[in-house]
Write a protein that holds these residues in place. Structure first.
Motif, PDB file in Angstrom:
ATOM      1  N   ARG A  46       0.798  -1.234   0.000  1.00 55.77           N
ATOM      2  CA  ARG A  46       0.000   0.000   0.000  1.00 55.77           C
ATOM      3  C   ARG A  46       0.828   1.281   0.000  1.00 55.77           C
ATOM      4  NH1 ARG A  46      -5.646  -0.562  -0.847  1.00 55.77           N
ATOM      5  NH2 ARG A  46      -6.311  -2.537   0.060  1.00 55.77           N
ATOM      6  N   THR A  47       2.134   1.171   0.005  1.00 54.76           N
ATOM      7  CA  THR A  47       2.942   2.388  -0.094  1.00 54.76           C
ATOM      8  C   THR A  47       2.917   2.896  -1.535  1.00 54.76           C
ATOM      9  OG1 THR A  47       4.972   1.165  -0.588  1.00 54.76           O
ATOM     10  CG2 THR A  47       4.471   1.564   1.745  1.00 54.76           C
ATOM     11  N   ILE A  48       3.397   4.096  -1.757  1.00 51.06           N
ATOM     12  CA  ILE A  48       3.388   4.654  -3.106  1.00 51.06           C
ATOM     13  C   ILE A  48       4.136   3.744  -4.088  1.00 51.06           C
ATOM     14  CG2 ILE A  48       4.299   6.549  -4.522  1.00 51.06           C
ATOM     15  CD1 ILE A  48       1.761   7.325  -3.147  1.00 51.06           C
ATOM     16  N   THR A  49       5.284   3.238  -3.671  1.00 54.85           N
ATOM     17  CA  THR A  49       6.075   2.390  -4.562  1.00 54.85           C
ATOM     18  C   THR A  49       5.438   1.022  -4.757  1.00 54.85           C
ATOM     19  OG1 THR A  49       8.138   3.509  -4.010  1.00 54.85           O
ATOM     20  CG2 THR A  49       8.324   1.287  -4.889  1.00 54.85           C
ATOM     21  N   THR A  50       4.993   0.380  -3.677  1.00 52.95           N
ATOM     22  CA  THR A  50       4.439  -0.962  -3.834  1.00 52.95           C
ATOM     23  C   THR A  50       3.056  -0.953  -4.476  1.00 52.95           C
ATOM     24  OG1 THR A  50       3.657  -0.925  -1.522  1.00 52.95           O
ATOM     25  CG2 THR A  50       5.801  -1.966  -1.968  1.00 52.95           C
ATOM     26  N   LEU A  51       2.342   0.166  -4.395  1.00 52.36           N
ATOM     27  CA  LEU A  51       1.105   0.298  -5.159  1.00 52.36           C
ATOM     28  C   LEU A  51       1.401   0.291  -6.655  1.00 52.36           C
ATOM     29  CD1 LEU A  51      -1.121   2.988  -3.370  1.00 52.36           C
ATOM     30  CD2 LEU A  51      -1.683   0.582  -3.751  1.00 52.36           C
ATOM     31  N   GLU A  52       2.436   1.007  -7.054  1.00 53.43           N
ATOM     32  CA  GLU A  52       2.805   1.034  -8.472  1.00 53.43           C
ATOM     33  C   GLU A  52       3.356  -0.317  -8.912  1.00 53.43           C
ATOM     34  OE1 GLU A  52       3.338   2.972 -12.297  1.00 53.43           O
ATOM     35  OE2 GLU A  52       1.968   3.033 -10.603  1.00 53.43           O
TER      36      GLU A  52
ATOM     37  N   TYR B 270      -5.626   8.263  -7.612  1.00 53.01           N
ATOM     38  CA  TYR B 270      -5.649   9.274  -6.544  1.00 53.01           C
ATOM     39  C   TYR B 270      -4.274   9.785  -6.104  1.00 53.01           C
ATOM     40  CZ  TYR B 270     -10.227   7.014  -5.924  1.00 53.01           C
ATOM     41  OH  TYR B 270     -11.457   6.465  -6.113  1.00 53.01           O
ATOM     42  N   PHE B 271      -3.283   8.907  -6.009  1.00 46.94           N
ATOM     43  CA  PHE B 271      -2.079   9.235  -5.258  1.00 46.94           C
ATOM     44  C   PHE B 271      -0.902   9.635  -6.142  1.00 46.94           C
ATOM     45  CE2 PHE B 271      -4.401   5.735  -3.084  1.00 46.94           C
ATOM     46  CZ  PHE B 271      -4.972   6.503  -2.085  1.00 46.94           C
ATOM     47  N   TYR B 272      -1.180  10.125  -7.309  1.00 42.80           N
ATOM     48  CA  TYR B 272      -0.123  10.512  -8.256  1.00 42.80           C
ATOM     49  C   TYR B 272       0.747  11.639  -7.682  1.00 42.80           C
ATOM     50  CZ  TYR B 272      -3.429   8.138 -11.336  1.00 42.80           C
ATOM     51  OH  TYR B 272      -4.280   7.214 -11.891  1.00 42.80           O
TER      52      TYR B 272
END
Length: 390
Positions: free
Chosen positions: A138-144, A154-156
């Motif tokens: 769920r972190t920015i990197t692992t979401l990508e 949402y989190f761009y």
């Protein structure tokens, strides 16, 4: 106190809570505020592999709490050293880094792979290939890194440097290029629908990786630590990765994650390259030692495999009109149904059974590894009854 109203008032709206509040558990059962009993086929999303109230685990944790609950990683502590030795030996890996969660473990794995490639090849070789329907955190990197478009919102801006492939040899071959440093796979895609990878595809991943000096990262956050009847999910495929990320069941109920690496990568991280304040916490590591002690006992994992087969045989013998497929390995089972999985989840909850979902029409079963066949049959009877009544 009205607990559900309290949750709405004070907790951020990140979870769509089911209408029950648990207070305690024993074995494979949990109890709510009215002392109603529930049979748990979720184990806290694969965390409580030894069930609730395991006396040896509690004793190990309590003993460590009385000694010292935390030290800075500037210093060493005895449990972290004992766990590091035991864990690397059981995993057949060279070194380990301890952290607190699956997402953090995957972040560490990504950093380790990119550092190895940078040290050897320089800039421009940092792309990591992941699979469609994967889930890595769920972190920015692992979401990508997660190969599901519904999470990419949402989190761009997201961390760059990821490409996705179908679970298909040609798609994989078409995705490989000179910028790739690693391929990241789950032996069984849990959040993506409980999809075990084919042996043909896994073998091709390792073949391509070896040919091109591309690292293989096995995300074992959900399917590791005995869940599939083997130490790791990839052990079902007769392969061995360069990097393993794991968490969930490792701490036995306490937050615990880890990144393990092979001989090739053991000195990639230098002092200051990575860290975690609570990583290797003495209390969590004491609990993890007991988890590994239990699942490494002779015959334990064979019983997990047998229980997984018991579930499959149950549905095979029932010939349900509403069950499309039962798939998975060990006690990581997906039941694909003709209907909405969330409705089934709520119905069985009323009847005293906890299950998970994995998409709109898949019921996910992750019971504690210590569950008995009698308890399995009791829970499966409830589940079958609800599925058939749809």
């Amino acid at each position: 106190m009205n607990y559900l109203d309290c949750a709405k008032e004070y907790l951020m709206n990140t979870y769509n809570h089911l209408p029950v509040v648990f207070t305690h558990g024993k074995g494979c059962k949990v109890y709510d505020t009215s002392d109603k009993e529930y049979l748990d086929f979720t184990s806290g999303i694969g965390v409580m592999s030894l069930g609730y109230g395991n006396e040896n685990w509690i004793k190990a944790v309590e003993n460590q709490l009385e000694k010292i609950p935390h030290t800075s990683n500037i210093f060493l502590n005895i449990p972290v050293l004992e766990l590091a030795k035991k864990f690397t030996e059981l995993s057949k890996m060279s070194k380990v880094f301890f952290c607190n969660s699956g997402a953090e473990a995957n972040e560490g794995a990504i950093k380790l792979a990119r550092k190895y490639s940078f040290d050897k090849y320089g800039k421009g070789r940092s792309t990591i290939i992941t699979l469609n329907k994967s889930f890595h955190g769920r972190t920015i990197t692992t979401l990508e890194a997660t190969g599901q478009e519904k999470f990419h919102n949402y989190f761009y801006p997201f961390t760059e440097g990821f490409k996705y492939t179908d679970v298909d040899v040609k798609s994989l071959e078409d995705t490989i290029d000179s910028t790739c440093c690693a391929i990241m796979i789950e032996a069984v895609q849990g959040e993506g629908g409980v999809n075990p990878l084919s042996k043909e595809f896994v073998n091709k991943v390792f073949e391509i990786a070896e040919k091109n000096d591309i690292l293989v990262i096995c995300d074992e956050v959900q399917c590791g630590i005995g869940r599939t009847g083997k130490m790791y999910g990839f052990n079902n495929y007769d392969v061995h990765p360069d990097i393993i990320s794991t968490a969930k069941a490792l701490g036995g109920g306490l937050p615990m994650g880890a990144v393990l690496c092979n001989e090739k990568l053991k000195d990639t991280f230098k002092y200051g390259d990575h860290g975690s304040t609570f990583g290797g916490n003495p209390v969590c590591t004491a609990g993890a030692i007991e988890v590994l002690n239990t699942i490494s006992k002779e015959g334990f994992l064979d019983k997990v495999s047998d229980k997984g087969q018991f579930i499959k045989e149950y549905f095979k013998n029932k010939s349900s009109k509403n069950v499309v497929e039962v798939r998975g390995i060990g006690l990581m089972i997906g039941v694909e149904i003709k209907g909405e999985s969330s409705k089934v989840q709520k119905k069985v909850l009323e009847k005293g059974l906890l299950v998970l979902t994995a998409g709109p029409n898949v019921i996910r079963l992750l019971p504690p590894l210590v569950i008995s066949e009698e308890e399995l049959e009791k829970g499966l009877n409830i589940l079958y009854e609800v599925i058939e009544s749809m």
